[in-house]
Design a protein around this motif. Structure first.
Motif, mmCIF file in Angstrom:
data_model
loop_
_atom_site.group_PDB
_atom_site.id
_atom_site.type_symbol
_atom_site.label_atom_id
_atom_site.label_comp_id
_atom_site.label_asym_id
_atom_site.label_seq_id
_atom_site.Cartn_x
_atom_site.Cartn_y
_atom_site.Cartn_z
ATOM 1 N N ILE A 1 0.847 -1.185 0.000
ATOM 2 C CA ILE A 1 0.000 0.000 0.000
ATOM 3 C C ILE A 1 0.886 1.239 0.000
ATOM 4 N N LEU A 2 0.517 2.201 -0.812
ATOM 5 C CA LEU A 2 1.309 3.417 -1.001
ATOM 6 C C LEU A 2 0.444 4.617 -0.645
ATOM 7 N N LEU B 1 11.192 3.476 12.688
ATOM 8 C CA LEU B 1 11.791 2.764 11.559
ATOM 9 C C LEU B 1 10.768 2.527 10.453
ATOM 10 N N LEU B 2 9.556 2.112 10.851
ATOM 11 C CA LEU B 2 8.514 1.861 9.855
ATOM 12 C C LEU B 2 8.071 3.153 9.187
ATOM 13 N N LYS C 1 8.044 6.575 4.348
ATOM 14 C CA LYS C 1 8.390 7.883 3.760
ATOM 15 C C LYS C 1 9.380 7.735 2.623
ATOM 16 N N THR C 2 10.400 6.875 2.798
ATOM 17 C CA THR C 2 11.408 6.672 1.759
ATOM 18 C C THR C 2 10.794 6.034 0.517
ATOM 19 N N ASN C 3 10.003 4.988 0.711
ATOM 20 C CA ASN C 3 9.385 4.301 -0.432
ATOM 21 C C ASN C 3 8.400 5.182 -1.163
ATOM 22 N N TYR C 4 7.699 6.051 -0.425
ATOM 23 C CA TYR C 4 6.732 6.937 -1.071
ATOM 24 C C TYR C 4 7.435 7.929 -1.987
#
Length: 241
Positions: free
Chosen positions: A214-215, A230-231, A236-239
């Motif tokens: 999910i994005l 961490l999550l 945030k990085t993947n988005y």
């Protein structure tokens, strides 16, 4: 010659909407008549077919009934009596949400989506009290808008089909409804796109355990995140990628 080549699958055969509609009606296993007593001029399959054609046409009841009689559909559906506006209006109210969900499952059984979107919207109700709103304004209070809540999961590529929906007669936040929808989501290896209102760590883990992703835009906690740093950093990085 062409028919033999089609049977041998040498030439791809595209099914018409009429053939797809017939397959759908047969796969649902509906009873011949939905009423035990009363008028039996039309079968359940004929009623459902007419309702599907009406919503597909995106026209008014009067215009649809006029064009329906001039088309080949009465012959294909074996209508013995003309279709009237009041009759079609009663058929629209006849089928409940459980049957609609069953139809969606049948039509989406062979689909393999790669990118879907989830979102919710408010449907304005017609039972507002104008006098109540007027009195609230006189006392300096802002009247609360009454609306029903509709959330859907739809394909963002391909045929833009709706895979599932959830309808509520009250206002509710997006996250509890998303939990119900995504728990029923049957597909794997799918990217689900949502807005900031669906940001939830538990929802992220639920989708990840289903072999999906999910994005959604990360929330700004204005400093240190109290839940899972961490999550939150990973989301945030993947988005942004």
């Amino acid at each position: 010659m062409i028919r033999k080549l089609v049977q041998k699958q040498l030439i791809p055969h595209e099914n018409s909407f009429r053939q797809e509609l017939n397959k759908l009606i047969l796969s649902l296993g509906l009873p011949k008549y939905n009423n035990k007593t009363g008028n039996k001029q039309f079968t359940t399959a004929q009623k459902l077919s007419a309702v599907i054609l009406y919503f597909r046409s995106q026209k008014s009841l009067i215009n649809f009934c006029k064009e329906f009689e001039e088309s080949q559909w009465p012959k294909w559906l074996e209508f013995k009596y003309p279709l009237r506006k009041s009759t079609l209006n009663d058929w629209v109210k006849l089928f409940d949400l459980k049957l609609i969900k069953k139809i969606l499952d049948e039509t989406n059984s062979g689909e393999k989506p790669e990118l879907v979107g989830i979102d919710g919207t408010g449907i304005d109700t017609h039972f507002k009290s104008r006098y109540y709103e007027k009195r609230l304004k006189e006392f300096g209070r802002k009247p609360k808008s009454n609306y029903h809540k509709l959330d859907i999961i739809a394909d963002m590529n391909g045929k833009k089909k709706i895979f599932d929906f959830f309808f509520l007669m009250k206002q509710q936040h997006d996250i509890p409804v998303a939990w119900r929808l995504l728990k029923r989501f049957k597909f794997k290896n799918v990217i689900i796109v949502a807005d900031r209102g669906y940001f939830d760590f538990g929802l992220f883990d639920l989708v990840k355990n289903q072999n999906n992703y999910i994005l959604f835009p990360p929330k700004n906690f204005r400093g240190k995140c109290k839940h899972n740093n961490l999550l939150h950093k990973k989301i945030k990085t993947n988005y942004h990628k």
